[in-house]
Design an enzyme around this catalytic site. Sequence first.
Site, PDB file in Angstrom:
ATOM      1  N   GLU A  60       0.803   9.077  -5.919  1.00  0.00           N
ATOM      2  CA  GLU A  60       0.842   8.063  -6.977  1.00  0.00           C
ATOM      3  C   GLU A  60      -0.382   8.264  -7.882  1.00  0.00           C
ATOM      4  O   GLU A  60      -1.467   8.569  -7.407  1.00  0.00           O
ATOM      5  CB  GLU A  60       0.790   6.660  -6.343  1.00  0.00           C
ATOM      6  N   LYS A  97       8.411   2.269 -10.868  1.00  0.00           N
ATOM      7  CA  LYS A  97       8.072   1.375  -9.745  1.00  0.00           C
ATOM      8  C   LYS A  97       8.752   0.021  -9.930  1.00  0.00           C
ATOM      9  O   LYS A  97       8.580  -0.642 -10.963  1.00  0.00           O
ATOM     10  CB  LYS A  97       6.552   1.209  -9.682  1.00  0.00           C
ATOM     11  N   CYS A 115       4.793   3.507  -3.616  1.00  0.00           N
ATOM     12  CA  CYS A 115       3.801   2.651  -2.965  1.00  0.00           C
ATOM     13  C   CYS A 115       4.353   1.308  -2.471  1.00  0.00           C
ATOM     14  O   CYS A 115       5.049   1.265  -1.462  1.00  0.00           O
ATOM     15  CB  CYS A 115       2.615   2.447  -3.907  1.00  0.00           C
TER      16      CYS A 115
END
Length: 275
Positions: A42, A113, A154
Amino acid sequence: MTSRLALIQLAVTASKEANLVNARAKVIEAAEKGAGIVVLPECFNSPYGTSFFPKYAEPLENGPSSIALSNMARDAKVYLIGGSFPEIGPNSKFFNTCTIWGPNGDRLGVHRKVHLFDIDIPGKQTFKESSVLSAGSEITTFDSPIGKIGVGICYDIRFPEMAMIAARKGCIAMIYPGAFNMTTGPLHWELLQRARAIDNQMYVAACSPARDETAGYVAWGHSSVVDPMGQVVAKLGEKEDIVYADLDVAFVETSRANIPVSVQRRFDVYPDVSK
Ligand SMILES: *[C@@H]1O[C@H](CO)[C@@H](O)[C@H](O)[C@H]1NC(C)=O
């Protein structure tokens, strides 16, 4: 059918150019060691932090990072999950975006995301991605030579629905570029990967930047790969390094056959989240 996966735990600096050069060298090294699928962390080309996103953001089409990633994938002849970078998208909105590239340099997918990391403990820790970023709204999968693979970023790993939907749509692995911190790293990083792996009897890999004690956000590191039985098959420490694991589709199939939860669900008792 197997393919060798490589996770590159990149030491990210404040220089985007240097990060792109270093990423390229590591992708080529991984390919030389036999990797067919390569993953970057990331925010692989910028420090992680809301204040950095607008400064480092670039468009998806023809931005320097997209061009570099496409070239890396093509020159190394690998499938490349390009970590994430801050994207300036439609209507000048910012996203935390993962791009996926094939061995001919074509872009195979884009994951923005979905779950933004917002945390506000008064007097302690405040980190609000949503103050700068917009959220994506899609579950992302792509076709690799060994089957479908799902991609999250994440915090997305904390939401079991995403991995579950990807698995029910036929994915044999979930891959998460991510940067947990020094509190949640030791507590949850490995546990979440193992949880998603056994929930769905699939490979789960998470790729972190290397730890930089001087950074505003200190990443836990420990990039790792978990197999469909929940065993950690590869794991790094905190320094820059590459870790490899062979993804074996037959092992996904035997794991699912031996413990047949996927065909013993009771959708008459609870809903199917993939529908
Ligand atoms: C890491 O993030 C968590 C929230 O996810 C927060 O509670 C904690 O204080 C943070 N730790 C550090 C060392 O920044």
